[in-house]
Design a protein around this motif. Structure first.
Motif, PDB file in Angstrom:
ATOM      1  N   ALA A 121       0.839  -1.214   0.000  1.00  0.00           N
ATOM      2  CA  ALA A 121       0.000   0.000   0.000  1.00  0.00           C
ATOM      3  C   ALA A 121       0.864   1.250   0.000  1.00  0.00           C
ATOM      4  O   ALA A 121       0.798   2.096   0.896  1.00  0.00           O
ATOM      5  CB  ALA A 121      -0.949  -0.003   1.195  1.00  0.00           C
ATOM      6  N   VAL A 122       1.717   1.359  -1.018  1.00  0.00           N
ATOM      7  CA  VAL A 122       2.654   2.481  -1.114  1.00  0.00           C
ATOM      8  C   VAL A 122       2.606   3.065  -2.525  1.00  0.00           C
ATOM      9  O   VAL A 122       2.293   2.368  -3.501  1.00  0.00           O
ATOM     10  CB  VAL A 122       4.103   2.043  -0.793  1.00  0.00           C
ATOM     11  N   ARG A 123       2.943   4.342  -2.620  1.00  0.00           N
ATOM     12  CA  ARG A 123       3.013   5.021  -3.915  1.00  0.00           C
ATOM     13  C   ARG A 123       4.464   5.048  -4.386  1.00  0.00           C
ATOM     14  O   ARG A 123       5.311   5.638  -3.721  1.00  0.00           O
ATOM     15  CB  ARG A 123       2.467   6.441  -3.818  1.00  0.00           C
ATOM     16  N   THR A 124       4.730   4.413  -5.498  1.00  0.00           N
ATOM     17  CA  THR A 124       6.066   4.437  -6.075  1.00  0.00           C
ATOM     18  C   THR A 124       6.264   5.753  -6.833  1.00  0.00           C
ATOM     19  O   THR A 124       5.286   6.415  -7.202  1.00  0.00           O
ATOM     20  CB  THR A 124       6.241   3.263  -7.041  1.00  0.00           C
ATOM     21  N   PRO A 125       7.532   6.139  -7.098  1.00  0.00           N
ATOM     22  CA  PRO A 125       7.778   7.354  -7.881  1.00  0.00           C
ATOM     23  C   PRO A 125       7.079   7.334  -9.237  1.00  0.00           C
ATOM     24  O   PRO A 125       6.556   8.351  -9.694  1.00  0.00           O
ATOM     25  CB  PRO A 125       9.302   7.369  -8.014  1.00  0.00           C
ATOM     26  N   GLN A 126       7.057   6.178  -9.880  1.00  0.00           N
ATOM     27  CA  GLN A 126       6.384   6.064 -11.176  1.00  0.00           C
ATOM     28  C   GLN A 126       4.890   6.343 -11.040  1.00  0.00           C
ATOM     29  O   GLN A 126       4.305   7.085 -11.841  1.00  0.00           O
ATOM     30  CB  GLN A 126       6.593   4.670 -11.747  1.00  0.00           C
ATOM     31  N   LEU A 127       4.268   5.765 -10.027  1.00  0.00           N
ATOM     32  CA  LEU A 127       2.841   5.981  -9.811  1.00  0.00           C
ATOM     33  C   LEU A 127       2.564   7.441  -9.458  1.00  0.00           C
ATOM     34  O   LEU A 127       1.596   8.036  -9.948  1.00  0.00           O
ATOM     35  CB  LEU A 127       2.335   5.061  -8.700  1.00  0.00           C
ATOM     36  N   GLU A 128       3.409   8.029  -8.616  1.00  0.00           N
ATOM     37  CA  GLU A 128       3.239   9.439  -8.255  1.00  0.00           C
ATOM     38  C   GLU A 128       3.265  10.320  -9.501  1.00  0.00           C
ATOM     39  O   GLU A 128       2.463  11.255  -9.640  1.00  0.00           O
ATOM     40  CB  GLU A 128       4.347   9.876  -7.286  1.00  0.00           C
ATOM     41  N   ALA A 129       4.190  10.021 -10.409  1.00  0.00           N
ATOM     42  CA  ALA A 129       4.289  10.809 -11.640  1.00  0.00           C
ATOM     43  C   ALA A 129       3.030  10.660 -12.489  1.00  0.00           C
ATOM     44  O   ALA A 129       2.549  11.635 -13.090  1.00  0.00           O
ATOM     45  CB  ALA A 129       5.519  10.376 -12.434  1.00  0.00           C
ATOM     46  N   SER A 130       2.469   9.455 -12.524  1.00  0.00           N
ATOM     47  CA  SER A 130       1.242   9.222 -13.298  1.00  0.00           C
ATOM     48  C   SER A 130       0.069   9.979 -12.698  1.00  0.00           C
ATOM     49  O   SER A 130      -0.734  10.589 -13.426  1.00  0.00           O
ATOM     50  CB  SER A 130       0.934   7.724 -13.343  1.00  0.00           C
ATOM     51  N   LEU A 131      -0.047   9.951 -11.391  1.00  0.00           N
ATOM     52  CA  LEU A 131      -1.134  10.660 -10.728  1.00  0.00           C
ATOM     53  C   LEU A 131      -0.986  12.171 -10.887  1.00  0.00           C
ATOM     54  O   LEU A 131      -1.990  12.897 -11.006  1.00  0.00           O
ATOM     55  CB  LEU A 131      -1.189  10.277  -9.246  1.00  0.00           C
ATOM     56  N   GLU A 132       0.257  12.636 -10.909  1.00  0.00           N
ATOM     57  CA  GLU A 132       0.491  14.067 -11.103  1.00  0.00           C
ATOM     58  C   GLU A 132       0.025  14.500 -12.494  1.00  0.00           C
ATOM     59  O   GLU A 132      -0.477  15.610 -12.674  1.00  0.00           O
ATOM     60  CB  GLU A 132       1.985  14.383 -10.923  1.00  0.00           C
ATOM     61  N   LYS A 133       0.178  13.634 -13.493  1.00  0.00           N
ATOM     62  CA  LYS A 133      -0.311  13.944 -14.836  1.00  0.00           C
ATOM     63  C   LYS A 133      -1.817  14.184 -14.830  1.00  0.00           C
ATOM     64  O   LYS A 133      -2.323  15.081 -15.519  1.00  0.00           O
ATOM     65  CB  LYS A 133       0.007  12.793 -15.803  1.00  0.00           C
ATOM     66  N   LEU A 134      -2.540  13.403 -14.025  1.00  0.00           N
ATOM     67  CA  LEU A 134      -3.984  13.584 -13.940  1.00  0.00           C
ATOM     68  C   LEU A 134      -4.326  14.926 -13.313  1.00  0.00           C
ATOM     69  O   LEU A 134      -5.266  15.611 -13.747  1.00  0.00           O
ATOM     70  CB  LEU A 134      -4.612  12.440 -13.126  1.00  0.00           C
ATOM     71  N   SER A 135      -3.569  15.312 -12.291  1.00  0.00           N
ATOM     72  CA  SER A 135      -3.793  16.611 -11.652  1.00  0.00           C
ATOM     73  C   SER A 135      -3.504  17.745 -12.628  1.00  0.00           C
ATOM     74  O   SER A 135      -4.237  18.747 -12.672  1.00  0.00           O
ATOM     75  CB  SER A 135      -2.908  16.746 -10.406  1.00  0.00           C
ATOM     76  N   GLN A 136      -2.449  17.602 -13.416  1.00  0.00           N
ATOM     77  CA  GLN A 136      -2.088  18.638 -14.385  1.00  0.00           C
ATOM     78  C   GLN A 136      -3.156  18.795 -15.458  1.00  0.00           C
ATOM     79  O   GLN A 136      -3.327  19.891 -16.019  1.00  0.00           O
ATOM     80  CB  GLN A 136      -0.737  18.313 -15.023  1.00  0.00           C
ATOM     81  N   GLN A 137      -3.879  17.723 -15.734  1.00  0.00           N
ATOM     82  CA  GLN A 137      -4.968  17.775 -16.716  1.00  0.00           C
ATOM     83  C   GLN A 137      -6.283  18.237 -16.084  1.00  0.00           C
ATOM     84  O   GLN A 137      -7.311  18.270 -16.754  1.00  0.00           O
ATOM     85  CB  GLN A 137      -5.162  16.391 -17.344  1.00  0.00           C
TER      86      GLN A 137
END
Length: 540
Positions: free
Chosen positions: A507-523
């Protein structure tokens, strides 16, 4: 008022001092996590008595809202009065000054961390103190923990602590029962009113299970234990007011009959599937027209599987309620935009509402599979796994939902819409949707676990060039079976330490996942929905 004065209300002498432009930026960003949706339905299908019942049921629901404020936070007090209008709006969405979609991070300066036990326990109570205290009802779903005049721990039944609110809600339910044309609904409303005043809910749960032909419905009272992240013992008050979609419900009725057969086929050792699911389960579709309390806090429920009482589940099964209008809102406003950003272009064709509806529906049905009582003599799974029980149960339901889809597609006449590829790719997109609910959400943690477990098993691939994900159709089935076996075994063993290690690992957020979620926020893709709702919206 004597009981209410025992609440450990958070007193905060904080002056909010931030420049208007800073506040605008911060609060607008926070509020943009949510998109609005109006809750309506086709009222022409209802009888005149049913139309008259709805305002009464909404009034009962509003009382649950007042109770949940006290359970989650306490009295709003001076802090709330000092806030700007936008801060008040976000405070109301979260039922307190902690962002539920950001791990309960405080969004008001000077506010401390949210207590894991919310306002169910004394703020200064330690786990050691709780566990060594001898009390028959300290683990009851329906008691608050407080301190007596001498500082000793004591319990207060909900019907006493929230007496004025429960009594008013009960009165509204009894008024509505007099208008009910359906005898099953009439009986349930009367028994639920009694339960709110007596603190004894099982009889009304059984009556709720017996309803078959009602056109409207209400879920009301202390229900889920997600808010108690200290032990998961305490139920929080909530309400849903619902109108049945009879045509969709007719389409779904065939699935619950196959539960015993699906239980036998679960990919786990026989001792972890020895229980037989209740054979009186129901599966129906509804339009929800009012949310209140726990169900309205942060991320919104789009399907319900109740009652939670393990005895009722084994005796009668559960009712699964698919909230079709809220589900459509999340699909259109959130899931489809997510898929356009994070799902590999060639697989976007597999994203469909039917698959989203089906995955969500079978998630709820899958709650009835597996095991409710540990095989090691540690009591129920809920009691043994404490604060991890909800996340593990939600994870189980998600992955067994996929197992059910796979199994039922192999049976003629069961699932004929679309293909298994639709279910798998839509499921992957939904993981990103639910992870964004945050680590304070049981559903958020469950999706983190599944994302990392599936990635470990190669169920999907991440393309670094396009920064998108795609399902590996030749590997995903094995991942589904492996995670199903793991979770069912952990639940059956009731080994808290093993579950704690499992959750800590996955139940952890990896750097790759964090970057993907940030893309959603940017959109600017919203995380969840908030509602325009009430009798005025419905035109009643």
């Amino acid at each position: 008022m004597k009981i209410l004065n025992t609440f450990a209300v958070l007193t905060l002498a904080v002056i909010i001092s931030c420049a208007p432009n800073q506040e605008k930026s911060k609060m607008d960003d926070l509020l943009s996590k949510y998109t609005e949706f109006t809750l309506t339905t086709n009222l022409s299908q209802l009888s005149e008595n049913e139309k008259k019942m709805i305002p009464l049921l909404i009034e009962a629901a509003k009382e649950m809202n007042k109770v949940f404020w006290l359970q989650a936070y306490g009295e709003k007090g001076e802090l709330y009065a000092s806030l700007s209008e936008k801060e008040k709006r976000f405070f109301d969405i979260n039922y307190g000054p902690w962002d539920r979609l950001d791990g309960n991070k405080a969004f008001i300066d000077g506010v401390g961390s949210k207590s894991a036990g919310a306002n169910f326990y004394p703020a200064d109570m330690t786990k050691e103190e709780f566990e060594t205290w001898e009390s028959e009802d300290k683990t009851s779903l329906y008691t608050l923990m407080r301190r007596g005049e001498g500082g000793e721990l004591m319990t207060i039944p909900y019907n006493e602590a929230f007496e004025q609110y429960h009594q008013k809600a009960a009165s509204k339910l009894r008024e509505a029962s007099k208008l009910a044309d359906d005898e099953g609904l009439k009986n349930y409303l009367e028994l639920r009113a009694d339960a709110l005043e007596s603190n004894e809910y099982q009889e009304s749960d059984l009556a709720w299970m017996d309803m078959k032909n009602n056109g409207i419905d209400i879920v009301v009272g202390p229900i889920e234990n997600y808010e108690d992240q200290l032990y998961g013992y305490k139920a929080a008050n909530e309400a849903f007011v619902l109108v049945k979609d009879k045509s969709w419900s007719e389409r779904l009725s065939k699935y619950t009959a196959v539960l015993p057969e699906l239980q036998k086929g679960l990919p786990v050792d026989a001792k972890y599937k020895k229980e037989t699911p209740g054979n009186d389960s129901q599966l129906n579709a509804y339009d929800v027209i009012y949310y209140a309390g726990d169900s309205n806090a942060g991320s919104k429920t789009i399907a319900i599987n109740l009652p939670n009482d393990e005895e009722v589940q084994l005796k009668k099964g559960t009712r699964r309620l698919q909230l079709k209008n809220a589900m459509q809102a999340k699909y259109d406003k959130i899931l489809v935009p997510i898929s356009k950003v994070l799902i590999e272009e060639s697989q976007r064709q597999y994203i469909t509402f039917d698959a989203f509806f089906g995955n969500t529906m079978f998630h709820e049905v899958a709650h009835g599979l597996g095991i409710k009582n540990t095989i090691t003599g540690k009591g129920t799974v809920r009691e043994a796994l404490q604060n991890h029980a909800s996340a593990l149960e939600e994870g189980k339901a998600d992955v067994l939902g996929l197992y059910m889809v796979k199994s039922l597609r192999a049976q003629e006449g069961m699932i004929e819409e679309g293909s298994i590829e639709n279910n798998y790719v839509t499921f992957l997109a939904s993981i990103f949707r639910s992870i964004r609910f945050g680590s304070s959400s049981a559903h958020g943690r469950a999706n983190l676990i599944r994302f990392n477990f599936f990635q470990e098993m190669g169920a999907f691939t991440y393309n670094e060039e396009t920064e998108t994900y795609s399902i590996n159709f030749d590997k995903v089935e094995a991942a589904v079976d492996a995670l199903s076996e793991k979770i069912l075994t952990l639940q059956g063993d009731g080994d808290y330490e093993a579950v704690d290690a499992f959750v800590s690992k996955y139940a952890v957020r990896t750097p790759q996942l964090e970057a993907s979620l940030e893309k959603l926020s940017q959109q600017n893709i919203p995380v969840d929905i908030i509602f325009n709702q009430g009798v005025e919206v419905l035109g009643l």
